[in-house]
Design a protein around this motif. Structure first.
Motif, PDB file in Angstrom:
ATOM      1  N   LEU A  94      41.413   9.184 -46.920  1.00  0.00           N
ATOM      2  CA  LEU A  94      41.043  10.511 -47.531  1.00  0.00           C
ATOM      3  C   LEU A  94      42.220  11.293 -46.769  1.00  0.00           C
ATOM      4  N   PRO A  95      42.749  12.489 -47.155  1.00  0.00           N
ATOM      5  CA  PRO A  95      43.504  13.474 -46.393  1.00  0.00           C
ATOM      6  C   PRO A  95      42.674  13.870 -45.238  1.00  0.00           C
ATOM      7  N   HIS A  96      43.595  13.792 -44.025  1.00  0.00           N
ATOM      8  CA  HIS A  96      43.047  13.970 -42.804  1.00  0.00           C
ATOM      9  C   HIS A  96      42.049  13.128 -42.175  1.00  0.00           C
ATOM     10  N   GLY A  97      41.687  11.958 -42.894  1.00  0.00           N
ATOM     11  CA  GLY A  97      40.492  10.891 -42.591  1.00  0.00           C
ATOM     12  C   GLY A  97      41.146  10.215 -41.411  1.00  0.00           C
ATOM     13  N   GLN A  98      40.265   9.633 -40.521  1.00  0.00           N
ATOM     14  CA  GLN A  98      40.699   8.759 -39.602  1.00  0.00           C
ATOM     15  C   GLN A  98      39.615   7.548 -39.791  1.00  0.00           C
ATOM     16  N   ARG A  99      39.330   7.136 -40.896  1.00  0.00           N
ATOM     17  CA  ARG A  99      38.521   5.833 -41.304  1.00  0.00           C
ATOM     18  C   ARG A  99      39.041   5.787 -42.697  1.00  0.00           C
ATOM     19  N   THR A 100      39.231   4.403 -42.733  1.00  0.00           N
ATOM     20  CA  THR A 100      39.570   3.769 -44.369  1.00  0.00           C
ATOM     21  C   THR A 100      38.277   4.385 -45.207  1.00  0.00           C
ATOM     22  N   VAL A 101      38.394   4.296 -46.415  1.00  0.00           N
ATOM     23  CA  VAL A 101      37.317   4.492 -47.372  1.00  0.00           C
ATOM     24  C   VAL A 101      36.548   3.447 -47.360  1.00  0.00           C
ATOM     25  N   ARG A 102      37.001   2.100 -47.211  1.00  0.00           N
ATOM     26  CA  ARG A 102      35.820   1.095 -47.260  1.00  0.00           C
ATOM     27  C   ARG A 102      35.123   0.908 -46.012  1.00  0.00           C
ATOM     28  N   LEU A 103      35.508   1.375 -44.808  1.00  0.00           N
ATOM     29  CA  LEU A 103      34.857   1.480 -43.526  1.00  0.00           C
ATOM     30  C   LEU A 103      33.745   2.636 -43.841  1.00  0.00           C
ATOM     31  N   ASP A 104      34.052   3.741 -44.304  1.00  0.00           N
ATOM     32  CA  ASP A 104      33.094   4.812 -44.599  1.00  0.00           C
ATOM     33  C   ASP A 104      31.949   4.392 -45.615  1.00  0.00           C
ATOM     34  N   ALA A 105      32.356   3.614 -46.472  1.00  0.00           N
ATOM     35  CA  ALA A 105      31.249   3.144 -47.499  1.00  0.00           C
ATOM     36  C   ALA A 105      30.193   2.139 -46.529  1.00  0.00           C
ATOM     37  N   ALA A 106      30.784   1.294 -45.789  1.00  0.00           N
ATOM     38  CA  ALA A 106      30.183   0.259 -44.775  1.00  0.00           C
ATOM     39  C   ALA A 106      29.161   1.177 -44.351  1.00  0.00           C
ATOM     40  N   LEU A 107      29.824   2.050 -43.454  1.00  0.00           N
ATOM     41  CA  LEU A 107      28.944   3.029 -42.454  1.00  0.00           C
ATOM     42  C   LEU A 107      27.734   3.706 -43.057  1.00  0.00           C
ATOM     43  N   ARG A 108      28.198   4.468 -44.618  1.00  0.00           N
ATOM     44  CA  ARG A 108      27.351   5.004 -45.204  1.00  0.00           C
ATOM     45  C   ARG A 108      25.823   4.101 -45.646  1.00  0.00           C
ATOM     46  N   VAL A 109      26.180   2.977 -45.947  1.00  0.00           N
ATOM     47  CA  VAL A 109      25.165   2.007 -46.074  1.00  0.00           C
ATOM     48  C   VAL A 109      24.268   1.639 -44.996  1.00  0.00           C
ATOM     49  N   ILE A 110      24.765   1.666 -43.823  1.00  0.00           N
ATOM     50  CA  ILE A 110      24.272   1.335 -42.589  1.00  0.00           C
ATOM     51  C   ILE A 110      23.236   2.760 -42.278  1.00  0.00           C
ATOM     52  N   ALA A 111      23.857   4.001 -42.315  1.00  0.00           N
ATOM     53  CA  ALA A 111      23.535   5.026 -41.957  1.00  0.00           C
ATOM     54  C   ALA A 111      22.144   5.385 -42.743  1.00  0.00           C
ATOM     55  N   PHE A 112      22.238   5.188 -44.245  1.00  0.00           N
ATOM     56  CA  PHE A 112      21.242   5.262 -45.204  1.00  0.00           C
ATOM     57  C   PHE A 112      19.965   4.267 -44.957  1.00  0.00           C
ATOM     58  N   SER A 113      20.285   3.318 -44.291  1.00  0.00           N
ATOM     59  CA  SER A 113      19.322   2.096 -44.221  1.00  0.00           C
ATOM     60  C   SER A 113      18.466   2.235 -43.023  1.00  0.00           C
ATOM     61  N   THR A 114      18.695   3.025 -42.081  1.00  0.00           N
ATOM     62  CA  THR A 114      17.755   3.313 -41.008  1.00  0.00           C
ATOM     63  C   THR A 114      18.233   4.622 -40.068  1.00  0.00           C
ATOM     64  N   ASN A 115      17.500   4.864 -39.126  1.00  0.00           N
ATOM     65  CA  ASN A 115      17.970   6.186 -38.750  1.00  0.00           C
ATOM     66  C   ASN A 115      19.288   6.071 -37.960  1.00  0.00           C
ATOM     67  N   CYS A 116      19.731   7.141 -37.658  1.00  0.00           N
ATOM     68  CA  CYS A 116      21.169   7.237 -37.151  1.00  0.00           C
ATOM     69  C   CYS A 116      21.346   6.788 -35.687  1.00  0.00           C
ATOM     70  N   ILE A 117      20.382   6.990 -35.103  1.00  0.00           N
ATOM     71  CA  ILE A 117      20.462   6.389 -33.489  1.00  0.00           C
ATOM     72  C   ILE A 117      20.494   4.704 -33.476  1.00  0.00           C
ATOM     73  N   GLU A 118      19.551   4.332 -34.308  1.00  0.00           N
ATOM     74  CA  GLU A 118      19.514   2.900 -34.330  1.00  0.00           C
ATOM     75  C   GLU A 118      20.780   2.184 -34.852  1.00  0.00           C
ATOM     76  N   ALA A 119      21.332   3.142 -36.026  1.00  0.00           N
ATOM     77  CA  ALA A 119      22.482   2.755 -36.843  1.00  0.00           C
ATOM     78  C   ALA A 119      23.861   2.738 -36.083  1.00  0.00           C
ATOM     79  N   ALA A 120      23.817   3.418 -35.194  1.00  0.00           N
ATOM     80  CA  ALA A 120      24.910   3.726 -34.108  1.00  0.00           C
ATOM     81  C   ALA A 120      24.809   2.543 -33.228  1.00  0.00           C
TER      82      ALA A 120
END
Length: 154
Positions: A94-120
């Motif tokens: 993405l413009p101004h992005g610091q992560r690839t789109v595929r990494l963002d997608a993987a992080l979204r799956v993890i973030a939506f599957s549990t709470n964000c503290i555990e996901a971190a």
């Protein structure tokens, strides 16, 4: 390992890689002779300059991957366009992005599957270290489809 980056963009050339205990750092460049202005879609052959972007990608064998991407700026040769100089665009970034789109997608799956503290904690163990605040931002910026309730009488 180089095929990992070829999945991103076939024009990527790996110049060097440095591996330590937890991180794989690669310097990559893009072979491009033209750029397309994002405002007017006009092609340009006039290169303005080059600069480095630091991009995080999916881990390889549990090691976090950091790409130093050498990319270009171009002059817009369309005299009617407001943009005089533009940066090269990539569909995997993405413009101004610091992560690839595929990494963002993987992080979204993890973030939506549990709470964000555990996901971190999970992402850190998988080689995708991000903070829980970053995961919350990903959740808040995700467009959710509108679902109409079957119980609504309107």
């Amino acid at each position: 390992m180089y095929t990992h980056f070829a999945d991103l963009d076939s024009r990527l050339i790996v110049l060097s890689c440095i591996e330590d205990a937890n991180t794989l750092t690669c310097v990559v460049t893009v072979v491009s002779k033209t750029g397309r202005c994002p405002n007017c879609q006009y092609g340009s052959h006039k290169r303005h300059s080059a600069y480095m972007r630091v991009i995080d990608d999916l881990p390889i064998q549990g090691k976090s991957v950091q790409l130093y991407l050498k990319t270009h700026k171009w002059f817009c040769t369309n005299s009617f366009c407001e943009a005089k100089v533009f940066t090269e665009r990539f569909e995997w970034l993405l413009p101004h992005g610091q992560r690839t789109v595929r990494l963002d997608a993987a992080l979204r799956v993890i973030a939506f599957s549990t709470n964000c503290i555990e996901a971190a904690h999970v992402t850190r163990m998988l080689g995708m270290p991000v903070s829980h605040d970053t995961l919350l931002r990903l959740i808040h910026t995700t467009e959710m489809p509108t679902v109409h309730s079957p119980f609504c009488r309107h």
